[in-house]
Write a protein that holds these residues in place. Structure first.
Motif, PDB file in Angstrom:
ATOM      1  N   LEU A 148       0.584  -1.166   0.075  1.00 21.02           N
ATOM      2  CA  LEU A 148       0.001  -0.145   0.018  1.00 21.02           C
ATOM      3  C   LEU A 148       0.813   1.305  -0.158  1.00 21.02           C
ATOM      4  N   ASP A 149       2.249   1.256  -0.001  1.00 15.26           N
ATOM      5  CA  ASP A 149       3.115   2.320  -0.284  1.00 15.26           C
ATOM      6  C   ASP A 149       2.756   3.134  -1.084  1.00 15.26           C
ATOM      7  N   ASN A 150       3.170   4.538  -1.104  1.00 12.49           N
ATOM      8  CA  ASN A 150       3.241   5.733  -2.012  1.00 12.49           C
ATOM      9  C   ASN A 150       1.533   5.838  -2.408  1.00 12.49           C
ATOM     10  N   ASN A 151       0.599   6.138  -1.414  1.00 15.01           N
ATOM     11  CA  ASN A 151      -0.583   6.466  -1.621  1.00 15.01           C
ATOM     12  C   ASN A 151      -1.078   7.775  -0.858  1.00 15.01           C
ATOM     13  N   LYS A 152      -2.159   7.944  -0.573  1.00 16.21           N
ATOM     14  CA  LYS A 152      -2.916   9.196   0.173  1.00 16.21           C
ATOM     15  C   LYS A 152      -3.585   8.417   1.393  1.00 16.21           C
ATOM     16  N   LEU A 153      -3.428   7.342   1.958  1.00 15.14           N
ATOM     17  CA  LEU A 153      -4.053   6.675   2.794  1.00 15.14           C
ATOM     18  C   LEU A 153      -4.021   7.339   4.265  1.00 15.14           C
ATOM     19  N   LYS A 154      -4.954   7.591   5.003  1.00 20.83           N
ATOM     20  CA  LYS A 154      -5.030   8.052   6.058  1.00 20.83           C
ATOM     21  C   LYS A 154      -5.165   6.808   7.398  1.00 20.83           C
ATOM     22  N   SER A 155      -5.943   5.980   6.624  1.00 15.43           N
ATOM     23  CA  SER A 155      -6.570   4.758   7.592  1.00 15.43           C
ATOM     24  C   SER A 155      -6.796   3.588   6.726  1.00 15.43           C
ATOM     25  N   LEU A 156      -7.076   2.450   7.592  1.00 13.94           N
ATOM     26  CA  LEU A 156      -7.281   1.312   6.744  1.00 13.94           C
ATOM     27  C   LEU A 156      -8.934   0.615   7.388  1.00 13.94           C
ATOM     28  N   PRO A 157      -9.495  -0.212   6.457  1.00 15.04           N
ATOM     29  CA  PRO A 157     -10.916  -0.451   6.689  1.00 15.04           C
ATOM     30  C   PRO A 157     -10.955  -1.603   7.791  1.00 15.04           C
ATOM     31  N   ARG A 158     -12.112  -1.620   8.434  1.00 15.63           N
ATOM     32  CA  ARG A 158     -12.375  -2.446   9.522  1.00 15.63           C
ATOM     33  C   ARG A 158     -12.388  -3.875   8.938  1.00 15.63           C
ATOM     34  N   SER A 159     -12.577  -4.208   7.475  1.00 14.36           N
ATOM     35  CA  SER A 159     -12.666  -5.464   7.081  1.00 14.36           C
ATOM     36  C   SER A 159     -11.292  -6.113   6.630  1.00 14.36           C
ATOM     37  N   LEU A 160     -10.454  -5.287   6.943  1.00 15.27           N
ATOM     38  CA  LEU A 160      -8.933  -6.038   6.829  1.00 15.27           C
ATOM     39  C   LEU A 160      -8.553  -6.797   7.917  1.00 15.27           C
ATOM     40  N   GLU A 161      -8.246  -8.333   7.817  1.00 10.70           N
ATOM     41  CA  GLU A 161      -7.911  -8.981   8.983  1.00 10.70           C
ATOM     42  C   GLU A 161      -6.143  -8.939   8.516  1.00 10.70           C
ATOM     43  N   TYR A 162      -5.703  -8.925   9.729  1.00  8.82           N
ATOM     44  CA  TYR A 162      -4.080  -8.840   9.753  1.00  8.82           C
ATOM     45  C   TYR A 162      -3.625 -10.255  10.034  1.00  8.82           C
ATOM     46  N   GLY A 163      -4.325 -11.256  10.470  1.00  8.78           N
ATOM     47  CA  GLY A 163      -3.807 -12.425  11.038  1.00  8.78           C
ATOM     48  C   GLY A 163      -3.097 -13.506   9.967  1.00  8.78           C
ATOM     49  N   THR A 164      -3.143 -13.124   8.699  1.00  8.56           N
ATOM     50  CA  THR A 164      -2.253 -14.090   7.821  1.00  8.56           C
ATOM     51  C   THR A 164      -1.059 -13.069   7.173  1.00  8.56           C
ATOM     52  N   ILE A 165      -1.112 -11.946   7.447  1.00  6.73           N
ATOM     53  CA  ILE A 165      -0.262 -11.172   6.742  1.00  6.73           C
ATOM     54  C   ILE A 165       1.183 -11.107   7.349  1.00  6.73           C
ATOM     55  N   THR A 166       2.178 -11.431   6.403  1.00  3.63           N
ATOM     56  CA  THR A 166       3.533 -11.429   6.652  1.00  3.63           C
ATOM     57  C   THR A 166       4.305 -10.450   6.146  1.00  3.63           C
ATOM     58  N   ASN A 167       3.869  -9.758   5.112  1.00  2.00           N
ATOM     59  CA  ASN A 167       4.677  -8.796   4.097  1.00  2.00           C
ATOM     60  C   ASN A 167       3.803  -7.510   4.209  1.00  2.00           C
ATOM     61  N   LEU A 168       3.848  -6.570   4.641  1.00  6.69           N
ATOM     62  CA  LEU A 168       2.953  -5.614   4.645  1.00  6.69           C
ATOM     63  C   LEU A 168       3.915  -4.178   4.340  1.00  6.69           C
ATOM     64  N   THR A 169       3.710  -3.147   3.176  1.00 10.63           N
ATOM     65  CA  THR A 169       4.185  -2.258   2.958  1.00 10.63           C
ATOM     66  C   THR A 169       3.337  -0.815   3.114  1.00 10.63           C
ATOM     67  N   LEU A 170       3.890   0.209   3.826  1.00 13.40           N
ATOM     68  CA  LEU A 170       2.757   1.224   4.102  1.00 13.40           C
ATOM     69  C   LEU A 170       3.532   2.664   3.945  1.00 13.40           C
ATOM     70  N   SER A 171       4.688   2.576   3.552  1.00 13.82           N
ATOM     71  CA  SER A 171       5.348   3.917   3.545  1.00 13.82           C
ATOM     72  C   SER A 171       4.743   5.038   2.442  1.00 13.82           C
ATOM     73  N   ASN A 172       5.037   6.233   2.998  1.00 12.74           N
ATOM     74  CA  ASN A 172       4.671   7.315   2.263  1.00 12.74           C
ATOM     75  C   ASN A 172       3.089   7.228   1.991  1.00 12.74           C
ATOM     76  N   ASN A 173       2.673   7.461   3.155  1.00 10.96           N
ATOM     77  CA  ASN A 173       0.909   7.467   3.352  1.00 10.96           C
ATOM     78  C   ASN A 173       0.727   8.979   4.374  1.00 10.96           C
ATOM     79  N   PRO A 174      -0.111   9.653   4.386  1.00 14.31           N
ATOM     80  CA  PRO A 174      -0.403  10.432   5.664  1.00 14.31           C
ATOM     81  C   PRO A 174      -1.318  10.038   6.781  1.00 14.31           C
ATOM     82  N   TRP A 175      -0.828   8.865   7.348  1.00 17.12           N
ATOM     83  CA  TRP A 175      -1.679   8.318   8.283  1.00 17.12           C
ATOM     84  C   TRP A 175      -2.070   9.215   9.402  1.00 17.12           C
ATOM     85  N   SER A 176      -3.247   8.997   9.686  1.00 21.03           N
ATOM     86  CA  SER A 176      -3.951   9.569  11.039  1.00 21.03           C
ATOM     87  C   SER A 176      -3.923   8.553  12.053  1.00 21.03           C
TER      88      SER A 176
END
Length: 373
Positions: free
Chosen positions: A276-304
């Motif tokens: 999800l890197d290099n976007n304009k995301l401030k938050s993530l949706p409630r439907s996203l389940e993290y339990g199986t994730i082993t590789n997550l990229t989030l850089s360069n977003n304006p997180w709230s």
């Protein structure tokens, strides 16, 4: 894929001998009693005639211009045909007529802008088709219909603008479809209905501004989906639901993406890699389940850094993967890493019940076929 390596790593021995079918073509090298004919970068202007016993014909890096009708009518034994970098501009009707045993066809890095109806007639055994790096802007309905065994189709780096219903008619066994680097603005409803068992679908670096929900809704077993570098601002509810229990890799980077609908990840239960890197995301949706994730990229977003990110922070605290993600708001948290922010410390997170189960594949899909490809 071992066949592919075998077909491209052959020994080239023996002198060039001028001749007709039954002899090695002039300027070429032949091996194995004419089974392998190598004419790589020898200045050919026309497609040579080769023996019916020839299994591999390598014509790379010759200036051939086009493939006329019946060019290979005497080459009925061909299994692998290499025509990369041949300055091809057009594929004529019945260009490959008679090649009923052909499995590999390489047409990459040419100037092909026209594929005539019936161009692929007789290619019923074709499994791997490489058309990447050309100038193709349109695909006629049913152009791939003879290819009932097609498994991998490379169409990346062309000039495709849209996909219409019936484009892949007949290619029901297609598993890998690569269309990165085109000019696609839309996938029309029904355009992917004929290839509902796709496992890998690459659509990154196109011009789609809205997620093609209807076109994607018939897909059933997508494992890997790339949509990066498309100018989509939002991902709607149920975007991946039809194949969510199979999807393991999803790339949504470099899109200018601003938000997910709350139900965007409904049905997604097996995801391991999410970009999800290099976007304009401030938050993530409630439907996203993290339990199986082993590789997550989030850089360069304006997180709230508010309680909306509490599920993400909780996952970071329990995971070895603690990706780079910097708070842009509220002001007192600006510049801090999400993983170090104290803003979520008082947030309540309702734990989600882990979903367990055995993965079931349709009878015509063999996961082992995707390994080491």
């Amino acid at each position: 894929m071992s066949w592919l390596l075998l077909g491209t790593c052959l020994l080239v021995v023996g002198p060039a001998v001028q001749g007709v079918p039954g002899q090695c073509p002039s300027l070429c090298h032949c091996h194995g009693d004419l089974q392998h004919v190598i004419c790589d970068n020898v200045g050919l202007k026309k497609i040579p005639r080769v023996s019916e016993v020839t299994r591999l014909l390598n014509l790379q890096r010759n200036s051939l211009g086009n493939i006329p009708t019946g060019a290979f009518s005497e080459s009925k034994g061909l299994i692998s045909l290499h025509m990369q970098h041949c300055q091809l501009r057009e594929i004529g009707s019945q260009a490959f007529k008679g090649l009923k045993k052909l499995v590999y066809l390489y047409l990459s890095m040419n100037e092909i802008n026209s594929i005539k109806p019936g161009a692929f007639e007789d290619l019923t055994e074709l499994t791997y088709l490489y058309l990447d790096g050309n100038q193709i802007s349109d695909l006629a309905k049913g152009i791939f219909s003879p290819m009932i065994n097609l498994f991998i189709l490379q169409l990346n780096d062309n000039k495709l603008r849209e996909l219409r219903q019936g484009t892949f008619e007949g290619a029901k066994d297609l598993r890998w479809l690569h269309m990165s680097g085109n000019e696609l603005t839309t996938l029309q409803p029904g355009s992917l209905d004929d290839v509902e068992n796709l496992a890998i679908l690459h659509l990154d670096n196109n011009k789609m501004s809205t997620y093609p929900s209807v076109a994607m809704s018939k897909l059933r077993v997508v494992e890997e989906l790339t949509l990066g570098k498309n100018p989509m601002r939002t991902i709607p509810d149920n975007a991946f639901q039809s194949f969510g229990r199979y999807m393991e890799k999803l790339s949504l980077d470099n899109m200018g993406l601003e938000k997910f609908s709350d139900g965007a990840f409904t049905g997604v239960t097996a995801i391991k890699s999410l970009h999800l890197d290099n976007n304009k995301l401030k938050s993530l949706p409630r439907s996203l389940e993290y339990g199986t994730i082993t590789n997550l990229t989030l850089s360069n977003n304006p997180w709230s850094c508010t309680c909306q990110l509490a599920p993400l922070r909780r996952w970071m605290d329990s995971s070895r993967n603690r990706p780079d993600a910097v708070c842009a708001s509220p002001p007192q948290q600006k510049g801090k890493q999400v993983r170090d922010s104290t803003a979520m410390s008082g947030c309540r997170v309702k734990p989600k019940r882990a979903k367990k189960g055995t993965r079931h594949w349709p009878s015509n899909v063999q996961p082992s076929r995707y390994l080491n490809a």
